[in-house]
Scaffold this motif. Structure first.
Motif, PDB file in Angstrom:
ATOM      1  N   ILE A   1       0.863  -1.193   0.000  1.00 13.61           N
ATOM      2  CA  ILE A   1       0.000   0.000   0.000  1.00 13.61           C
ATOM      3  C   ILE A   1       0.892   1.233   0.000  1.00 13.61           C
ATOM      4  N   TRP A   2       0.682   2.041  -0.997  1.00  9.80           N
ATOM      5  CA  TRP A   2       1.393   3.318  -1.024  1.00  9.80           C
ATOM      6  C   TRP A   2       0.490   4.333  -0.367  1.00  9.80           C
ATOM      7  N   MET A   3       0.952   4.850   0.789  1.00 13.43           N
ATOM      8  CA  MET A   3       0.115   5.764   1.551  1.00 13.43           C
ATOM      9  C   MET A   3       0.682   7.159   1.404  1.00 13.43           C
ATOM     10  N   HIS A   4      -0.044   7.976   0.709  1.00 12.49           N
ATOM     11  CA  HIS A   4       0.463   9.316   0.448  1.00 12.49           C
ATOM     12  C   HIS A   4      -0.167  10.315   1.398  1.00 12.49           C
ATOM     13  N   LEU A   5       0.658  10.833   2.288  1.00 15.23           N
ATOM     14  CA  LEU A   5       0.181  11.801   3.272  1.00 15.23           C
ATOM     15  C   LEU A   5       0.504  13.196   2.748  1.00 15.23           C
TER      16      LEU A   5
ATOM     17  N   LYS B   1       1.837  -6.543 -10.573  1.00 18.37           N
ATOM     18  CA  LYS B   1       0.912  -7.682 -10.538  1.00 18.37           C
ATOM     19  C   LYS B   1       1.538  -8.905 -11.212  1.00 18.37           C
ATOM     20  N   LEU B   2       2.363  -8.660 -12.221  1.00 14.10           N
ATOM     21  CA  LEU B   2       3.031  -9.785 -12.885  1.00 14.10           C
ATOM     22  C   LEU B   2       3.961 -10.516 -11.918  1.00 14.10           C
ATOM     23  N   GLN B   3       4.397  -9.817 -10.891  1.00 16.14           N
ATOM     24  CA  GLN B   3       5.268 -10.435  -9.868  1.00 16.14           C
ATOM     25  C   GLN B   3       4.443 -10.904  -8.677  1.00 16.14           C
ATOM     26  N   ASN B   4       3.137 -10.910  -8.849  1.00 14.49           N
ATOM     27  CA  ASN B   4       2.244 -11.329  -7.765  1.00 14.49           C
ATOM     28  C   ASN B   4       2.250 -10.370  -6.582  1.00 14.49           C
ATOM     29  N   ILE B   5       2.464  -9.106  -6.888  1.00 16.85           N
ATOM     30  CA  ILE B   5       2.398  -8.072  -5.851  1.00 16.85           C
ATOM     31  C   ILE B   5       1.203  -7.179  -6.173  1.00 16.85           C
ATOM     32  N   LEU B   6       0.333  -7.005  -5.182  1.00 18.35           N
ATOM     33  CA  LEU B   6      -0.871  -6.202  -5.395  1.00 18.35           C
ATOM     34  C   LEU B   6      -0.643  -4.816  -4.806  1.00 18.35           C
ATOM     35  N   LEU B   7      -0.538  -3.840  -5.687  1.00 17.41           N
ATOM     36  CA  LEU B   7      -0.252  -2.474  -5.233  1.00 17.41           C
ATOM     37  C   LEU B   7      -1.532  -1.640  -5.184  1.00 17.41           C
ATOM     38  N   TYR B   8      -1.770  -1.040  -4.039  1.00 14.94           N
ATOM     39  CA  TYR B   8      -2.909  -0.141  -3.864  1.00 14.94           C
ATOM     40  C   TYR B   8      -2.383   1.212  -3.387  1.00 14.94           C
ATOM     41  N   GLY B   9      -3.168   2.255  -3.611  1.00 12.69           N
ATOM     42  CA  GLY B   9      -2.773   3.580  -3.127  1.00 12.69           C
ATOM     43  C   GLY B   9      -3.850   4.165  -2.240  1.00 12.69           C
ATOM     44  N   ILE B  10      -3.408   4.864  -1.194  1.00 10.87           N
ATOM     45  CA  ILE B  10      -4.374   5.596  -0.352  1.00 10.87           C
ATOM     46  C   ILE B  10      -3.838   7.023  -0.185  1.00 10.87           C
ATOM     47  N   GLN B  11      -4.694   7.982  -0.452  1.00 13.18           N
ATOM     48  CA  GLN B  11      -4.309   9.368  -0.217  1.00 13.18           C
ATOM     49  C   GLN B  11      -4.971   9.856   1.053  1.00 13.18           C
ATOM     50  N   LEU B  12      -4.196  10.552   1.827  1.00  9.80           N
ATOM     51  CA  LEU B  12      -4.683  11.009   3.126  1.00  9.80           C
ATOM     52  C   LEU B  12      -4.240  12.462   3.314  1.00  9.80           C
ATOM     53  N   HIS B  13      -5.158  13.279   3.698  1.00 15.06           N
ATOM     54  CA  HIS B  13      -4.815  14.689   3.895  1.00 15.06           C
ATOM     55  C   HIS B  13      -4.669  14.972   5.384  1.00 15.06           C
ATOM     56  N   GLN B  14      -3.569  15.598   5.707  1.00 13.13           N
ATOM     57  CA  GLN B  14      -3.334  15.881   7.120  1.00 13.13           C
ATOM     58  C   GLN B  14      -4.123  17.125   7.535  1.00 13.13           C
TER      59      GLN B  14
ATOM     60  N   GLU C   1      -8.125  12.293  13.501  1.00 12.92           N
ATOM     61  CA  GLU C   1      -8.391  10.985  14.113  1.00 12.92           C
ATOM     62  C   GLU C   1      -9.346  10.160  13.236  1.00 12.92           C
ATOM     63  N   ARG C   2     -10.341  10.866  12.703  1.00 15.91           N
ATOM     64  CA  ARG C   2     -11.301  10.171  11.839  1.00 15.91           C
ATOM     65  C   ARG C   2     -10.616   9.627  10.572  1.00 15.91           C
ATOM     66  N   SER C   3      -9.729  10.477  10.027  1.00 14.19           N
ATOM     67  CA  SER C   3      -9.014  10.043   8.813  1.00 14.19           C
ATOM     68  C   SER C   3      -8.146   8.819   9.092  1.00 14.19           C
ATOM     69  N   VAL C   4      -7.469   8.860  10.240  1.00 15.42           N
ATOM     70  CA  VAL C   4      -6.599   7.729  10.567  1.00 15.42           C
ATOM     71  C   VAL C   4      -7.418   6.449  10.710  1.00 15.42           C
ATOM     72  N   LEU C   5      -8.574   6.566  11.356  1.00 15.07           N
ATOM     73  CA  LEU C   5      -9.433   5.385  11.509  1.00 15.07           C
ATOM     74  C   LEU C   5      -9.884   4.858  10.151  1.00 15.07           C
ATOM     75  N   LYS C   6     -10.227   5.785   9.264  1.00  7.77           N
ATOM     76  CA  LYS C   6     -10.662   5.392   7.916  1.00  7.77           C
ATOM     77  C   LYS C   6      -9.509   4.684   7.178  1.00  7.77           C
ATOM     78  N   VAL C   7      -8.310   5.260   7.293  1.00 10.48           N
ATOM     79  CA  VAL C   7      -7.140   4.639   6.639  1.00 10.48           C
ATOM     80  C   VAL C   7      -6.918   3.231   7.199  1.00 10.48           C
ATOM     81  N   ALA C   8      -7.067   3.111   8.516  1.00  8.83           N
ATOM     82  CA  ALA C   8      -6.863   1.798   9.141  1.00  8.83           C
ATOM     83  C   ALA C   8      -7.866   0.786   8.594  1.00  8.83           C
ATOM     84  N   GLU C   9      -9.105   1.225   8.460  1.00 12.45           N
ATOM     85  CA  GLU C   9     -10.143   0.322   7.944  1.00 12.45           C
ATOM     86  C   GLU C   9      -9.849  -0.095   6.508  1.00 12.45           C
ATOM     87  N   ILE C  10      -9.492   0.902   5.695  1.00 13.98           N
ATOM     88  CA  ILE C  10      -9.205   0.599   4.281  1.00 13.98           C
ATOM     89  C   ILE C  10      -7.992  -0.323   4.191  1.00 13.98           C
TER      90      ILE C  10
END
Ligand SMILES: Nc1ccn([C@@H]2O[C@H](COP(=O)(O)OP(=O)(O)OP(=O)(O)O)[C@@H](O)[C@H]2O)c(=O)n1
Ligand SMILES: O=C(CO)[C@H](O)[C@H](O)COP(=O)(O)O
Length: 433
Positions: free
Chosen positions: A354-358, A384-397, A405-414
């Protein structure tokens, strides 16, 4: 209570050791095999008992066919030289395509026969082609539909086969075996403690399995279910029997496919490693995430980078969260993917990255959208060809503590959902938290 000898139940992830645990606890000391060992994987059946049109060995889990998991379980063992996969004639092209797609390196595909013994025999003959010195000393035979086989057990089987001529895995019986009369009444029952279920893998010296198939009858080829029996009957070789782990169970029914998928998912969703790059903001996010994700049953280790001692995480079959603070560059996650790809042979299952962009509010106001979605898509397709699943999450501080706190909880859930579900549809997507 779950019994560890019940082959119809998915094994608990706890009995399916991590790579690290395998290395320290299970690997026989000085595990080097100094004789040639090759493998036959019979995969020529139709999987009638699943009730599905697709033969079970070609059913996919997390975008990858079952047979590929089994092949990789053998391919990652350095002392195994060649792997012959035996498939029905009409599936030779499909299997060849799987080998290319998942970059299997030691595999040769051979057409199968109308029964399991005929298929195995074709595989054994294929290993004997060419010069005599190219023949393996020991042949391991393993059903293609038993994907959770570990190196330490293969080692035991190979050594016992070399010494004894034949060796095979056994498990305690789950149910008592009874004989019935022709009319359908109980005739007698066997003393369960005296009997064992014969499982796979099995190992043979090449000469024993070759001779057994040369000498056995048409009836054996047609109705037989036990290679160890052929070795005994036709070569006088008494197999050494070794109790194997419950994870050796065979995918036979449709429910076993679901169980296999759940084992793969559960095994890999337990841990993840957050790479912060050392920035204070990333460390704060990682710490907050650690608490929130922990409550969702995934354990997070927080590290600044993968240098020195931390490089061991690459071999851990862990998931990764790369935190990037500000800037639109994907370079850190590109480096991580390269590092993971370099050790890919050691990875049996697909990994989640997971690429988490803050981003700070300031950055957003200056540059608008911080990251080009197409860039992460391209990167994800290659990974994906190497069997690695890459996802991205953008988070605004946010400077507002409650919002943050709400954003962090949402990121944790995702994060937790991505690691557990490994949804193919979300690969390469840049999600907003
Ligand atoms: N002619 C055959 C039949 C079976 N097998 C392989 O032998 C293994 C174990 O057999 P089994 O579980 O019985 O598979 P199927 O024969 O496919 O299943 P079913 O009996 O339900 O049709 C499987 O990997 C299967 O593909 C094979 O190589 N050639
Ligand atoms: O356990 C085995 C060998 O000892 C085999 O896996 C078993 O015979 C597979 O065939 P089937 O599912 O047709 O019985």
């Amino acid at each position: 209570m779950q019994s560890d000898c019940d082959p119809d139940r998915p094994a608990h992830p706890g009995v399916f050791p991590t790579r690290e645990a395998r290395k320290s606890d299970h690997q026989p000391a000085g595990c080097s095999v100094n004789f040639p060992v090759s493998v036959v994987l019979p995969a020529g059946g139709t999987g009638e008992r699943t009730g599905l049109l697709t033969p079970k060995q070609f059913c996919s889990f997390l975008g990858r066919p079952l047979i590929s998991y089994t092949v990789q379980a053998f391919e990652r063992v350095p002392w195994i030289q060649r792997i012959v996969v035996v498939v029905a004639k009409e599936n030779v092209d499909l299997m060849t395509d799987i080998i290319q797609r998942f970059q299997h390196r030691k595999v040769r595909v051979v057409p199968g026969g109308s029964t399991r013994h005929r298929s195995i025999c074709n595989g054994v003959l294929a290993l004997g082609e060419g010069e005599e010195e190219e023949r393996p000393k020991v042949v391991i035979i393993h059903d293609a539909v038993r994907p959770f086989v570990e190196e330490d057990f293969l080692y035991k089987i190979a050594m016992a086969a070399k010494e004894q001529g034949a060796a095979g895995a056994i498990r305690p019986l789950v149910s008592t075996v009874i004989a019935t009369t022709q009319e359908g009444y109980l005739d007698h029952s066997l003393e369960r403690a005296k009997y064992r279920a014969s499982e796979m893998p099995q190992g043979f010296t090449y000469d024993v399995i070759y001779q057994a198939y040369q000498r056995c009858s048409e009836s054996d080829f047609e109705f037989g279910t036990e290679c160890l029996h052929l070795a005994l009957q036709y070569c006088g070789t008494n197999a050494k029997l070794l109790q194997g782990p419950p994870t050796l169970w065979k995918v036979t029914y449709k429910r076993d496919l679901a169980a296999a998928e759940s084992i793969i998912k559960e095994t890999l969703s337990g841990t993840a490693c957050v790479i912060t790059g050392g920035s204070a903001q990333a460390v704060t996010l990682a710490d907050a995430l650690q608490k929130a994700v922990g409550a969702l049953d995934t354990e997070l280790d927080v590290i600044p980078d993968l240098l020195g001692e931390n490089a061991r995480y690459l071999l851990k079959e862990s998931n990764f969260i790369q935190v990037s603070v500000n800037g639109s560059s994907l370079s850190e996650v590109e480096t991580l993917l390269r590092d993971l790809e370099a050790v890919n042979q050691a990875v049996l299952h697909p990994l989640v990255v997971i690429w988490m962009h803050l981003s700070t509010s300031d950055e957003l106001s200056v540059s608008g959208r911080a990251v080009e979605p197409a860039a992460i898509m391209d990167l994800a397709s290659a990974a994906k060809l190497q069997n690695i699943l890459l996802y991205g999450i953008q988070l605004h501080q946010s400077k507002d503590a409650e919002l943050w706190e709400r954003s962090v909880l949402k990121v944790a859930e995702i994060t937790s959902a991505l690691i557990r579900e490994r949804s193919p549809a979300l690969v390469g997507q840049l999600l907003q938290a």
